[in-house]
Motif scaffolding. Structure first.
Motif, PDB file in Angstrom:
ATOM      1  N   GLY A  39      34.945  44.576  44.369  1.00 53.51           N
ATOM      2  CA  GLY A  39      35.314  43.513  45.145  1.00 53.51           C
ATOM      3  C   GLY A  39      36.678  43.092  45.215  1.00 53.51           C
ATOM      4  O   GLY A  39      37.212  42.655  46.143  1.00 53.51           O
ATOM      5  N   GLN A  40      37.415  43.717  44.509  1.00 55.24           N
ATOM      6  CA  GLN A  40      38.753  43.430  44.240  1.00 55.24           C
ATOM      7  C   GLN A  40      39.443  44.732  43.722  1.00 55.24           C
ATOM      8  O   GLN A  40      39.245  45.430  42.735  1.00 55.24           O
ATOM      9  CB  GLN A  40      39.343  42.272  43.216  1.00 55.24           C
ATOM     10  N   ASP A  61      32.287  45.729  49.825  1.00 48.70           N
ATOM     11  CA  ASP A  61      32.308  44.539  49.190  1.00 48.70           C
ATOM     12  C   ASP A  61      33.580  44.294  48.856  1.00 48.70           C
ATOM     13  O   ASP A  61      33.946  43.178  48.139  1.00 48.70           O
ATOM     14  CB  ASP A  61      31.508  44.717  47.781  1.00 48.70           C
ATOM     15  N   THR A  63      37.020  42.242  49.013  1.00 49.57           N
ATOM     16  CA  THR A  63      37.401  40.703  49.497  1.00 49.57           C
ATOM     17  C   THR A  63      38.961  40.930  49.278  1.00 49.57           C
ATOM     18  O   THR A  63      39.633  40.306  49.885  1.00 49.57           O
ATOM     19  CB  THR A  63      36.803  39.688  48.888  1.00 49.57           C
ATOM     20  N   LEU A  64      39.656  41.575  48.433  1.00 55.11           N
ATOM     21  CA  LEU A  64      40.945  41.768  47.992  1.00 55.11           C
ATOM     22  C   LEU A  64      41.409  43.051  47.759  1.00 55.11           C
ATOM     23  O   LEU A  64      40.847  43.819  47.063  1.00 55.11           O
ATOM     24  CB  LEU A  64      41.411  40.879  46.777  1.00 55.11           C
ATOM     25  N   ILE A  85      34.251  41.763  54.952  1.00 64.17           N
ATOM     26  CA  ILE A  85      34.620  40.424  54.134  1.00 64.17           C
ATOM     27  C   ILE A  85      35.924  40.487  53.433  1.00 64.17           C
ATOM     28  O   ILE A  85      36.098  39.658  52.616  1.00 64.17           O
ATOM     29  CB  ILE A  85      33.499  40.271  53.302  1.00 64.17           C
ATOM     30  N   LEU A  86      36.944  41.380  53.760  1.00 63.32           N
ATOM     31  CA  LEU A  86      38.201  41.535  53.542  1.00 63.32           C
ATOM     32  C   LEU A  86      38.815  40.113  53.667  1.00 63.32           C
ATOM     33  O   LEU A  86      38.976  39.817  55.024  1.00 63.32           O
ATOM     34  CB  LEU A  86      39.029  42.853  53.859  1.00 63.32           C
ATOM     35  N   ARG A  87      39.338  39.343  52.864  1.00 64.69           N
ATOM     36  CA  ARG A  87      40.124  38.240  52.907  1.00 64.69           C
ATOM     37  C   ARG A  87      41.644  38.213  52.778  1.00 64.69           C
ATOM     38  O   ARG A  87      42.333  37.559  53.193  1.00 64.69           O
ATOM     39  CB  ARG A  87      39.468  36.896  52.450  1.00 64.69           C
ATOM     40  N   THR A  88      41.981  39.189  51.646  1.00 64.41           N
ATOM     41  CA  THR A  88      43.394  39.395  51.397  1.00 64.41           C
ATOM     42  C   THR A  88      43.603  40.716  51.442  1.00 64.41           C
ATOM     43  O   THR A  88      43.028  41.444  50.886  1.00 64.41           O
ATOM     44  CB  THR A  88      43.418  38.664  49.863  1.00 64.41           C
ATOM     45  N   SER A 112      42.550  34.371  56.771  1.00 63.44           N
ATOM     46  CA  SER A 112      42.579  35.599  56.138  1.00 63.44           C
ATOM     47  C   SER A 112      44.222  35.514  55.538  1.00 63.44           C
ATOM     48  O   SER A 112      45.204  34.780  56.065  1.00 63.44           O
ATOM     49  CB  SER A 112      42.580  36.794  57.005  1.00 63.44           C
TER      50      SER A 112
END
Length: 180
Positions: A39-40, A61, A63-64, A85-88, A112
């Protein structure tokens, strides 16, 4: 210190990998794409180089993704646009160049946090990122394509500059007419 081992991909249950601020060098191994539960991923503040492997697109998965302050080169791979779902996405202060994939707009939105400054993205930006406020300062010097003009670390499309100059000129004329 040293390289990230190729067998990092064997850690298939890993959900977070933070290797920030070490003395890592070399490339990101292709096997990183096997970490499907990740996830990160933070690899910032190292001496990593080379390209981002295309397998990064397997990390659905994620997100960062923090790759800032390294020595990465090349383009951002098209596979990055699979990270829905990447936000950062922090890739600032590297040596990235070339073009940014247009499909990156499929994952970028106003909420984002994409930081791409301090690279060499100089021409043909995806519409969602085509702003100095979003892209930040790019180390382009004067390497803009002929239909672009370099100003303050960013290549502006000449036709856009012409329209803006026309608006400015007309507003000056209008304000002079009002005063007379």
């Amino acid at each position: 210190s040293g390289n990230i081992p190729e067998n990092i991909g064997d850690l298939t249950e890993l959900t977070q990998l933070a290797l920030k601020d070490n003395s890592l060098s070399g490339k990101i191994p292709e096997s990183i794409g096997s970490l499907l539960n990740l996830g990160q991923l933070s690899l910032a503040d190292n001496s990593l180089s080379g390209n981002i492997p295309d397998t990064i697109g397997n990390l659905r998965d994620l997100t960062l993704l923090d790759l800032s302050n390294n020595q990465f080169t090349g383009s951002i791979p098209n596979s990055i646009s699979k990270l829905s779902i990447l936000r950062t996405f922090l890739a600032d202060s590297n040596n990235f160049s070339g073009t940014l994939p247009n499909d990156i707009c499929n994952i970028y939105d106003q909420d984002s946090n994409f930081e791409l400054s301090g690279n060499q993205f100089c021409n043909d930006f995806p519409s969602c990122l085509d702003s100095p406020e979003i892209l930040g300062y790019q180390n382009c010097d004067t390497s803009c394509k002929p239909e672009y003009e370099f100003k303050s670390g960013y290549c502006y499309f000449q036709a856009d500059l012409n329209v803006l100059q026309s608006i400015i000129s007309n507003s000056i004329v209008d304000s002079l007419d009002i005063k007379m």
